[in-house]
Design a protein around this motif. Structure first.
Motif, PDB file in Angstrom:
ATOM      1  N   TYR A  51      10.031  50.843  59.646  1.00 32.40           N
ATOM      2  CA  TYR A  51       8.920  50.329  58.163  1.00 32.40           C
ATOM      3  C   TYR A  51       9.360  49.402  57.919  1.00 32.40           C
ATOM      4  N   HIS A  52       9.302  48.560  57.027  1.00 30.29           N
ATOM      5  CA  HIS A  52       9.480  47.008  56.688  1.00 30.29           C
ATOM      6  C   HIS A  52      10.230  46.729  55.281  1.00 30.29           C
ATOM      7  N   LYS A  53      11.384  45.457  55.414  1.00 26.96           N
ATOM      8  CA  LYS A  53      12.292  46.248  54.078  1.00 26.96           C
ATOM      9  C   LYS A  53      12.072  44.314  54.211  1.00 26.96           C
ATOM     10  N   LYS A  54      12.433  43.815  52.820  1.00 25.52           N
ATOM     11  CA  LYS A  54      13.115  42.781  52.417  1.00 25.52           C
ATOM     12  C   LYS A  54      14.387  42.483  52.358  1.00 25.52           C
ATOM     13  N   PHE A  55      14.593  40.827  52.766  1.00 26.10           N
ATOM     14  CA  PHE A  55      15.884  40.590  53.221  1.00 26.10           C
ATOM     15  C   PHE A  55      16.311  39.274  53.113  1.00 26.10           C
ATOM     16  N   ASP A  56      16.301  39.010  51.514  1.00 23.38           N
ATOM     17  CA  ASP A  56      16.912  37.546  50.709  1.00 23.38           C
ATOM     18  C   ASP A  56      15.731  37.322  51.056  1.00 23.38           C
ATOM     19  N   ASP A  57      15.147  36.050  51.757  1.00 22.94           N
ATOM     20  CA  ASP A  57      13.440  35.275  51.505  1.00 22.94           C
ATOM     21  C   ASP A  57      12.647  35.708  52.617  1.00 22.94           C
ATOM     22  N   SER A  58      13.002  37.022  53.361  1.00 25.32           N
ATOM     23  CA  SER A  58      11.709  37.470  54.434  1.00 25.32           C
ATOM     24  C   SER A  58      11.626  38.712  54.366  1.00 25.32           C
ATOM     25  N   TYR A  59      11.226  39.487  55.446  1.00 31.41           N
ATOM     26  CA  TYR A  59      10.369  40.308  55.146  1.00 31.41           C
ATOM     27  C   TYR A  59      10.726  41.048  57.650  1.00 31.41           C
ATOM     28  N   LYS A  60      12.042  41.919  57.539  1.00 30.16           N
ATOM     29  CA  LYS A  60      12.339  42.080  58.635  1.00 30.16           C
ATOM     30  C   LYS A  60      11.927  43.835  59.176  1.00 30.16           C
ATOM     31  N   ILE A  61      11.506  44.123  60.215  1.00 24.56           N
ATOM     32  CA  ILE A  61      11.293  46.017  60.462  1.00 24.56           C
ATOM     33  C   ILE A  61      12.353  46.357  60.918  1.00 24.56           C
ATOM     34  N   VAL A  62      12.882  47.754  60.256  1.00 21.36           N
ATOM     35  CA  VAL A  62      13.792  48.693  60.197  1.00 21.36           C
ATOM     36  C   VAL A  62      13.494  49.819  60.973  1.00 21.36           C
ATOM     37  N   MET A  63      14.420  50.835  61.192  1.00 21.96           N
ATOM     38  CA  MET A  63      14.683  51.471  61.961  1.00 21.96           C
ATOM     39  C   MET A  63      15.268  52.960  61.672  1.00 21.96           C
ATOM     40  N   PHE A  93       3.187  38.753  47.937  1.00 17.35           N
ATOM     41  CA  PHE A  93       3.138  37.474  47.493  1.00 17.35           C
ATOM     42  C   PHE A  93       4.060  37.529  46.221  1.00 17.35           C
ATOM     43  N   GLN A  94       2.828  38.253  44.977  1.00 17.67           N
ATOM     44  CA  GLN A  94       3.254  38.516  43.787  1.00 17.67           C
ATOM     45  C   GLN A  94       4.508  38.865  43.668  1.00 17.67           C
ATOM     46  N   VAL A  95       4.692  39.971  44.478  1.00 15.39           N
ATOM     47  CA  VAL A  95       5.976  40.781  43.878  1.00 15.39           C
ATOM     48  C   VAL A  95       7.026  40.439  44.203  1.00 15.39           C
ATOM     49  N   SER A  96       7.173  38.930  44.866  1.00 17.54           N
ATOM     50  CA  SER A  96       8.505  37.832  45.884  1.00 17.54           C
ATOM     51  C   SER A  96       8.448  37.548  44.028  1.00 17.54           C
ATOM     52  N   LEU A  97       7.331  36.797  43.902  1.00 17.52           N
ATOM     53  CA  LEU A  97       7.516  35.610  43.000  1.00 17.52           C
ATOM     54  C   LEU A  97       8.458  36.573  41.772  1.00 17.52           C
ATOM     55  N   ILE A  98       7.907  37.213  41.374  1.00 15.27           N
ATOM     56  CA  ILE A  98       9.026  37.911  40.254  1.00 15.27           C
ATOM     57  C   ILE A  98      10.706  38.075  40.230  1.00 15.27           C
ATOM     58  N   LEU A  99      10.913  37.967  41.448  1.00 19.91           N
ATOM     59  CA  LEU A  99      12.259  37.855  41.815  1.00 19.91           C
ATOM     60  C   LEU A  99      12.970  36.625  41.877  1.00 19.91           C
ATOM     61  N   LEU A 100      12.115  35.748  41.353  1.00 20.65           N
ATOM     62  CA  LEU A 100      12.158  34.411  40.927  1.00 20.65           C
ATOM     63  C   LEU A 100      13.336  33.922  39.791  1.00 20.65           C
ATOM     64  N   PHE A 101      12.403  35.409  38.728  1.00 24.87           N
ATOM     65  CA  PHE A 101      12.399  34.548  37.156  1.00 24.87           C
ATOM     66  C   PHE A 101      13.502  36.285  36.944  1.00 24.87           C
ATOM     67  N   THR A 102      13.748  37.194  37.312  1.00 24.69           N
ATOM     68  CA  THR A 102      14.528  38.101  37.052  1.00 24.69           C
ATOM     69  C   THR A 102      15.804  38.794  37.776  1.00 24.69           C
ATOM     70  N   PHE A 103      16.724  39.093  37.132  1.00 23.29           N
ATOM     71  CA  PHE A 103      17.838  39.592  37.817  1.00 23.29           C
ATOM     72  C   PHE A 103      17.571  41.435  38.243  1.00 23.29           C
ATOM     73  N   SER A 104      18.228  41.652  39.029  1.00 25.35           N
ATOM     74  CA  SER A 104      17.463  42.871  39.843  1.00 25.35           C
ATOM     75  C   SER A 104      18.573  44.331  40.050  1.00 25.35           C
TER      76      SER A 104
END
Length: 310
Positions: free
Chosen positions: A294-306, A7-18
């Motif tokens: 494993y799981h991966k972040k897509f926009d604002d949610s986390y999904k499982i990928v393979m 949750f904390q890591v995700s908040l960083i994305l609101l304030f920084t460019f990737s």
């Protein structure tokens, strides 16, 4: 156990460019590492929450996972297999989840005999050993208790953040992590270790645990999400460089291998890497080693990928 970490890591994305970067490893050219094909999104029919920390059951019929790992209302769920990349959502994992918030019940593991393991904040910090066990049967976890052993630090701030049980249930690959919300975002330091089963509820750290993992543990990294293959020859985990987490921080899913289950693991190789904008974590492997989830972040949610093994 990543309490509030994701949750904390995700908040960083609101304030920084990737931005993107590729992780490189100085690997031993004589060591043979597995390769995997392109990433495939896993569909969980009927699911309306995030899906993180996947674990595929030994028989391949169940996919366990938890919702957003924020430490507030984190629960364990399960789905049943339609095919390798499609599952049907069933419900919460009865017995594993606490009812009162804030709480965290996450990171599923299970051996071939149905012995189920997960991390939980039950009665923390009054009781500091936070790894739990139970028996899985038709969507229920019964005979719940705490896992005992010298791998528990029993020190405020230290937790068993993650774990991986061997297929036969005899070896626990544990990840100890120290948390300090004042000085660190996520864990301040971590270490991986191996413990052997003494009885149904107790594991004891192997005398040569440090030697077996000597090429993996590195004080420059934060480690978590260990996963041991069914034949003990491949060890998967997630890591990132210790220090301030920014939009440039790279999260890596790594593998170390060996030719004999009694020897030390090789120097690791980075299989996949992403910055936190596309955060990847928590590998799990099928018994035949042909599929990694494993799981991966897509926009604002986390999904499982393979991925299928090449």
């Amino acid at each position: 156990m990543r309490i509030k970490f994701i949750f904390q890591v995700s908040l960083i994305l609101l304030f920084t460019f990737s931005c993107t970067s590729n992780g490189n490893e100085n690997i031993n050219s004589q060591t043979v590492y597995p390769e995997f094909g392109p990433e495939i999104e896993v569909i969980i029919n009927g699911l309306s929450v995030d899906a993180m920390e996947p674990f595929i059951s030994p028989d391949g019929n169940y996919l366990f996972f938890n919702n957003l790992n924020d430490g507030i209302n984190t629960k364990l769920y399960y789905a049943t297999k339609v095919n390798d990349s499609t599952f049907n959502f069933v419900r919460e994992l009865t017995g594993a989840n606490q009812s009162e918030t804030p709480h965290l019940d996450a990171v599923a593991d299970m051996d071939v005999n149905g012995n189920f393991y997960w991390t939980s904040t039950r009665n923390y910090p009054t009781e500091l050993n936070n790894l739990f066990h139970g028996t899985f049967s038709f969507g229920n976890i019964n005979d719940i208790g705490r896992v005992q052993g010298d791998f528990n630090m029993n020190t405020p701030g230290w937790l068993v953040m993650d774990h991986g049980i061997s297929l036969d249930g005899q070896y626990l690959y544990f990840n100890n992590a120290r948390f300090d919300d004042v000085n660190c975002l996520g864990p301040c330091e971590t270490t991986l270790g191996i413990a052997k089963k003494i009885n149904a509820f107790t594991f004891s750290t192997l005398p040569n645990s440090t030697t077996i993992l000597q090429n993996i543990n590195d004080q420059n990294y934060i480690y978590y999400a260990p996963c041991i293959s069914s034949d003990y020859l491949e060890f998967y985990y997630t890591r990132y460089l210790k220090g301030e987490i920014t939009s440039n921080t790279i999260f890596e899913i790594c593998i170390a291998v060996r030719s004999n289950p009694m020897t030390s693991f090789s120097v690791p190789k980075v299989l996949f890497s992403e910055t936190i904008s596309n955060l990847i974590e928590a590998p799990t492997l099928t018994v035949d080693k042909n599929i990694i989830y494993y799981h991966k972040k897509f926009d604002d949610s986390y999904k499982i990928v393979m991925r299928f093994r090449s």
